[in-house]
Design a protein around this motif. Structure first.
Motif, short mmCIF file in Angstrom:
data_model
loop_
_atom_site.label_atom_id
_atom_site.label_comp_id
_atom_site.label_asym_id
_atom_site.label_seq_id
_atom_site.Cartn_x
_atom_site.Cartn_y
_atom_site.Cartn_z
N UNK A 126 0.63 -1.43 -0.16
CA UNK A 126 -0.18 -0.29 0.34
C UNK A 126 1.51 1.13 -0.06
N UNK A 127 1.66 1.09 0.71
CA UNK A 127 3.39 2.31 0.63
C UNK A 127 3.67 2.47 -0.70
N UNK A 128 3.88 1.51 -0.96
CA UNK A 128 4.68 1.81 -2.66
C UNK A 128 3.84 2.00 -3.67
N UNK A 129 2.06 1.39 -3.38
CA UNK A 129 1.41 2.26 -4.71
C UNK A 129 1.23 3.53 -3.67
N UNK A 130 1.18 4.50 -3.06
CA UNK A 130 1.16 5.70 -2.59
C UNK A 130 2.60 6.50 -2.97
N UNK A 131 3.47 5.91 -3.03
CA UNK A 131 5.09 6.80 -3.40
C UNK A 131 4.37 6.91 -5.08
N UNK A 132 3.81 5.68 -5.31
CA UNK A 132 4.51 5.87 -7.46
C UNK A 132 2.44 6.75 -7.70
N UNK A 148 3.03 4.82 -14.82
CA UNK A 148 3.92 5.41 -15.91
C UNK A 148 5.63 5.10 -15.16
N UNK A 149 5.51 4.41 -13.82
CA UNK A 149 6.98 5.02 -13.69
C UNK A 149 8.17 4.46 -15.11
N UNK A 150 7.24 2.28 -15.00
CA UNK A 150 8.26 2.23 -15.98
C UNK A 150 8.38 3.44 -17.66
N UNK A 151 7.77 4.29 -18.02
CA UNK A 151 8.04 5.36 -19.22
C UNK A 151 9.25 5.98 -19.25
N UNK A 152 9.58 6.05 -18.43
CA UNK A 152 10.79 6.91 -17.90
C UNK A 152 12.27 6.32 -17.78
N UNK A 153 12.42 4.99 -17.36
CA UNK A 153 12.74 4.15 -17.08
C UNK A 153 13.50 3.45 -18.28
N UNK A 154 15.08 2.98 -18.25
CA UNK A 154 15.30 2.22 -19.46
C UNK A 154 15.26 0.24 -18.37
N UNK A 155 14.48 -0.20 -18.91
CA UNK A 155 14.75 -1.42 -18.16
C UNK A 155 15.40 -2.54 -18.90
#
Length: 380
Positions: A38-44, A369-376
């Motif tokens: 739940x904290x992970x989701x709040x952070x992002x 959408x956190x993955x869009x600005x991070x190379x995977x």
């Protein structure tokens, strides 16, 4: 909106962000684990990560009960679902988690098996009352938050003599998982930087209280701050952890004072102790076998225990080798480290539990959408 807007105020968030930046010491990094999904989701969801200095890194923990359930336990539920006399019911997220061979409970329902989504143990109990000619099995999962309602349902079934109701119990214990992380060199060292402190779970702590974490502060010298789920809760808790670390303290502090006390909900604890006892060991996805980390139904209520009522046998099953869920749950990888993330594995076609669950780290990264600005990179 009173009690909501106050915890999402932009001006206050900027003030807290300045406090966090001012607290950073130039000679160190801060590696903080938010145990709860739940904290992970709040952070992002609220962009808290974007307000943190580069030297402050949030590490995702195993705080998602859907994510940590091993495949073998899900296979047991699928075995029950195949029995024509059984109505198998569970929470919605569990229906989509892949089991052995990519099977799932929702696929079993598509093949005509009687698998139903419920919102609570009470819903499962109501099904048993409404269908006296069928066997209703509640596939129960969760941390200490959802354990009391399951205990109440079992007590009610016992009082009513409701013999067609049983529970496949998968309730697990948060402190045991924290201890496992602190005792494991693999999980303790993330990029050769040890975990400096923990954001303690909110809802779990309402039940078990802050005293359950005191041994980690005293025995491991790791600070813990129990945090609420709103963005300002999380930011204040991060600042509180950093302040402890800078001062060389290791204490349990309670940021979520509006809901959590030191002793927790004693009545709920008593109900749980009446119905359940500690299992000697239980497998967690990502963590392996963790001693004294789960609950089982006491002999007094054995007739409501699906593991006793049906010929079930737990068989450990290895995770998909391409899926990084296990590493993510230990905190040694991020969702974008997985070569399946956002490609073969999406919310529409999940390959692992971390993408299915509403509290999963992969679901948080993808949804916001956190993955869009991070190379995977394809590391795992």
């Amino acid at each position: 909106m009173k009690y909501i807007d106050e915890f999402r105020d932009g001006a206050t968030a900027r003030q807290l962000a300045r406090r966090i930046r001012d607290a950073v010491r130039p000679d160190r990094r801060y590696q903080l684990m938010e145990f709860c999904g739940g904290h992970t989701h709040a952070i992002y969801r609220y962009g808290v990560q974007d307000l943190l200095p580069d030297s402050v890194r949030m590490v995702h923990g195993p705080g998602c009960p859907v994510c940590v359930l091993p495949i073998g336990r899900l296979d047991m539920a699928l075995e029950l679902a195949e029995r024509p006399e059984v109505i198998l019911c569970s929470y919605g997220d569990m229906l989509r988690v892949p089991a052995s061979g990519g099977r799932s409970l929702i696929q079993a329902r598509g093949r005509g098996r009687d698998v139903r989504m419920v919102y609570s143990a009470a819903d499962a109990l109501a099904l048993a009352r409404a269908h006296p000619d069928r066997e209703v099995v509640f596939f129960a999962i969760g941390f200490e938050t959802t354990t009391p309602p399951t205990a109440v349902a079992i007590r009610a079934a016992s009082a009513e003599g409701l013999e067609n109701f049983s529970v496949l119990c998968n309730h697990v214990l948060t402190p045991a998982a924290v201890a496992n992380i602190l005792d494991s060199p693999d999980a303790r060292e993330i990029g050769q930087v040890p975990i400096d402190g923990f954001l303690g779970p909110a809802h779990v702590s309402i039940v078990i209280g802050t005293e359950a974490y005191e041994r980690f502060a005293a025995g491991y010298h790791k600070p813990v701050v129990i945090s609420g789920f709103e963005p300002l809760d999380v930011m204040q808790s991060i600042w509180m952890l950093m302040k402890q670390i800078n001062e060389g303290r290791a204490e349990v502090e309670n940021q979520y004072i509006r809901a959590v006390t030191r002793r927790g909900n004693v009545k709920a604890q008593e109900i749980v102790a009446e119905v359940f006892e500690t299992r000697r060991e239980f497998e967690w996805r990502g963590l392996g076998i963790v001693p004294d980390s789960a609950l089982q139904i006491r002999a007094r209520f054995a007739r409501f225990d699906a593991e006793r009522r049906y010929p079930l046998r737990y068989v450990a099953v290895a995770d998909n080798r391409a899926c990084a869920c296990g590493s993510i749950l230990r905190g040694v990888a991020q969702p974008t480290d997985c070569k399946l993330f956002g490609r073969a594995c999406t919310p529409e076609s999940p390959m692992g539990s971390c993408m299915v669950s509403s509290e999963g780290a992969c679901a948080a990264y993808y949804q916001y959408g956190r993955f869009r600005s991070v190379a995977a990179p394809a590391r795992v």
